[in-house]
Design a protein around this motif. Structure first.
Motif, PDB file in Angstrom:
ATOM      1  N   SER A 274       0.834  -1.200   0.000  1.00 17.94           N
ATOM      2  CA  SER A 274       0.000   0.000   0.000  1.00 17.94           C
ATOM      3  C   SER A 274       0.871   1.254   0.000  1.00 17.94           C
ATOM      4  O   SER A 274       0.602   2.214  -0.707  1.00 17.94           O
ATOM      5  CB  SER A 274      -0.920  -0.012   1.223  1.00 17.94           C
ATOM      6  N   PHE A 275       1.962   1.216   0.789  1.00 18.57           N
ATOM      7  CA  PHE A 275       2.898   2.353   0.810  1.00 18.57           C
ATOM      8  C   PHE A 275       3.539   2.534  -0.562  1.00 18.57           C
ATOM      9  O   PHE A 275       3.712   3.665  -1.046  1.00 18.57           O
ATOM     10  CB  PHE A 275       3.972   2.121   1.879  1.00 18.57           C
ATOM     11  N   ALA A 276       3.894   1.415  -1.199  1.00 16.43           N
ATOM     12  CA  ALA A 276       4.522   1.497  -2.517  1.00 16.43           C
ATOM     13  C   ALA A 276       3.573   2.081  -3.547  1.00 16.43           C
ATOM     14  O   ALA A 276       3.993   2.764  -4.487  1.00 16.43           O
ATOM     15  CB  ALA A 276       4.988   0.110  -2.949  1.00 16.43           C
ATOM     16  N   ASP A 277       2.278   1.816  -3.414  1.00 20.70           N
ATOM     17  CA  ASP A 277       1.303   2.314  -4.378  1.00 20.70           C
ATOM     18  C   ASP A 277       1.113   3.827  -4.283  1.00 20.70           C
ATOM     19  O   ASP A 277       0.865   4.496  -5.291  1.00 20.70           O
ATOM     20  CB  ASP A 277      -0.042   1.623  -4.177  1.00 20.70           C
ATOM     21  N   PHE A 278       1.221   4.353  -3.077  1.00 18.01           N
ATOM     22  CA  PHE A 278       0.867   5.759  -2.875  1.00 18.01           C
ATOM     23  C   PHE A 278       2.056   6.688  -2.663  1.00 18.01           C
ATOM     24  O   PHE A 278       1.875   7.897  -2.641  1.00 18.01           O
ATOM     25  CB  PHE A 278      -0.094   5.881  -1.685  1.00 18.01           C
ATOM     26  N   THR A 279       3.284   6.178  -2.500  1.00 23.05           N
ATOM     27  CA  THR A 279       4.433   7.066  -2.290  1.00 23.05           C
ATOM     28  C   THR A 279       4.766   7.847  -3.559  1.00 23.05           C
ATOM     29  O   THR A 279       4.540   7.361  -4.686  1.00 23.05           O
ATOM     30  CB  THR A 279       5.679   6.271  -1.849  1.00 23.05           C
TER      31      THR A 279
END
Length: 532
Positions: A19-24
């Motif tokens: 999820s962090f990778a998708d939105f960073t």
């Protein structure tokens, strides 16, 4: 009928990295998870980790460079004064001129004791290793042996100071024949004397424009003309360099406190072009200069004046006196008499100069100086200098010399320099050509060159390098760093302070789920049947 109830489901502590990778906002992170084939995702991972390591390496280098504070220099011309007006004049330098003939032959040969003493003083200047070794072992005994060998006696000279010896034996004031500045006689320029005599380690010198009150301009309007008579027939035997050593400096400096002299020979015409230059350095701890060291007993602080002060302190500590009292005698030193100099100063000054020039005792001979002279000198933070370009003609023309020799005033002056009892005669025009030294001093420009030491790698450079590396290799920005910090802090907080993330959701039993699915299936089937 089925019943449903609501119950909490505990999620794991670890935050969803995907999820962090998708939105960073950092580019490339999501490709590690959604990059297609596993091999492709692995390649993205290797590339991304490699970029991280290289970026960290570059950032560490940039940080170390920032901490070390590298410096450089900037240079510019000052074309306006403090009030925004165009500069029309420039401060004229103080010119200190010292003859290479420190002691006149006519003075030395009057007294064989003075002659022998001067020979002794000359050996101190040469600093021959074997001579140094003998003096340091026992200077008093060595001087006594010297007196017996040459059949001289220094007793009558013991109360004389070195300054008195230089003043009495140095060239007379009238060897400065002529001085013009701005086509005006120098003595008419101000109420101050246009020159004073300064007794230095190089003998009795002329200090011209001692107050620094003169101003110059480019071209003939602002130039200075000086004429000296070398008096070569009155040189002591052994002096092979006939002429003068000349220094151009600010009036707040003195001869023994500055370096950079120019040798000028008699029989030559010298043209000097000057340029005023100011240098400002960064003080400690970033730079090497000490901003607290502004003045010394030899004028403004310089490395040379610092060394001279060290010598004075060392002499005063070991012998209770100094060779020559400094121009600004704030410590209250007293000048050594020649008696004190023979008994103590002679040996100690040799030790000091040997230790200063050869700190590791590499001089030949049986010499060992254990005592530390205690001389550590810092650079000055501000320096005022004059850049000098020196041109000279090969010799004064015979026509000009013949014309000069017929000048009544000049001939009258020079004829008074003759001393037949010492076989010194100045009668023919050739004597004038050999002894006259002409000096023409002017400015190339009225603008001052200012050289300033600056820090070349500052905080803005560090931020620029870090931002460039992050953007090029990771596609990251400041917000990316903030996102990663938030992600890390949240993960740590949940790991150590929470028991888990509780999310409330409605759950149903298996039978209810089956019934719901069955209803949906029948409904779809009925719809399909009606269509058919």
């Amino acid at each position: 009928m089925s019943t449903s109830d609501t119950q909490p489901v505990i999620e794991p502590h670890f935050i969803d990295v995907r999820s962090f990778a998708d939105f960073t906002t950092a580019h490339g992170v999501n490709l590690i998870f959604v990059g297609g084939h596993r091999l492709l995702r692995f390649i993205y991972l290797v590339i991304w980790v490699s970029c991280i390591f290289y970026a960290v390496y570059i950032i560490i280098q940039a940080t170390v460079n920032f901490i070390n504070k590298p410096t450089g220099t900037t240079q510019h011309l000052i074309v306006e004064d403090d009030y925004g007006r165009d500069i029309e004049f420039v401060k004229f330098p103080t010119i200190t001129i010292c003859p290479t003939n420190i002691m006149k032959r006519s003075y030395v040969e009057k007294d064989k004791n003075i002659s022998a003493l001067w020979d002794l003083l000359s050996q101190v200047k040469i600093m021959d290793p074997s001579f140094v070794a003998n003096v340091i072992k026992n200077s008093t005994k060595w001087v006594e042996g010297y007196q017996r060998h040459y059949r001289v006696n220094f007793d009558d000279l013991r109360n004389m100071t070195l300054k008195e010896l230089f003043d009495n034996g140095g060239p007379d004031d009238d060897r400065l024949l002529h001085c013009l500045q701005r086509n005006v006689e120098c003595e008419e320029l101000s109420d101050y004397p246009y020159f004073v005599r300064e007794t230095t380690s190089n003998g009795k010198c002329w200090r011209i424009n001692p107050a620094g009150s003169w101003y110059g301009k480019t071209g003939e309007w602002g130039e200075m003309k000086l004429m000296f008579f070398a008096d070569m027939q009155d040189y002591t035997s052994g002096d092979s360099n006939y002429g003068y050593t000349v220094k151009f400096h600010d009036n707040e400096y003195y001869w023994d406190g500055i370096t950079g002299s120019h040798f000028m020979s008699p029989g030559f015409f010298y043209k000097v072009d000057l340029g005023l230059k100011k240098t400002k350095l960064i003080p400690k701890p970033i730079g090497n200069c000490d901003e607290n060291l502004r003045n010394s007993t030899y004028g403004k602080h310089t490395e040379e004046s610092c060394i001279q002060e060290c010598e004075d302190r060392y002499m005063n500590r070991t012998c209770g006196c100094v060779d020559l009292v400094p121009p600004h005698n704030t410590p209250g030193y007293t000048a050594c008499t020649l008696g004190q100099w023979i008994d103590c100063g002679f040996k100690e000054i040799v030790k000091f100069r040997m230790k200063l020039k050869d700190p590791y005792n590499r001089l030949r001979g049986d010499v060992d100086v254990e005592e530390d002279v205690g001389c550590s000198c810092s650079h000055p933070c501000e320096v005022v200098q004059y850049d000098v370009k020196l041109l000279s003609t090969s010799a004064l023309s015979p026509i000009w010399a013949d014309k000069l020799s017929k000048d009544r005033v000049i001939r009258e002056i020079i004829s008074n320099f003759s001393q037949p009892e010492f076989n010194i005669h100045y009668n023919a025009s050739v004597d004038i050509v050999k002894n006259i030294m002409l000096l023409d001093v002017a400015f190339q420009t009225v603008f001052t060159t200012e050289q300033i030491q600056v820090i070349t790698y500052q905080y803005s450079n560090l931020l620029g390098d870090i931002g460039g590396v992050l953007g090029l290799f990771l596609g990251a920005s400041l917000f990316s760093i903030l996102e990663f910090a938030q992600f890390t802090l949240t993960a740590l907080h949940r790991q150590f302070f929470d028991t888990g993330v509780q999310r409330v959701r409605s759950t149903t039993s298996v039978s209810e789920e089956s019934e719901e699915v069955e209803k949906i299936t029948i409904g779809h089937a009925g719809n399909n049947t009606s269509v058919l």
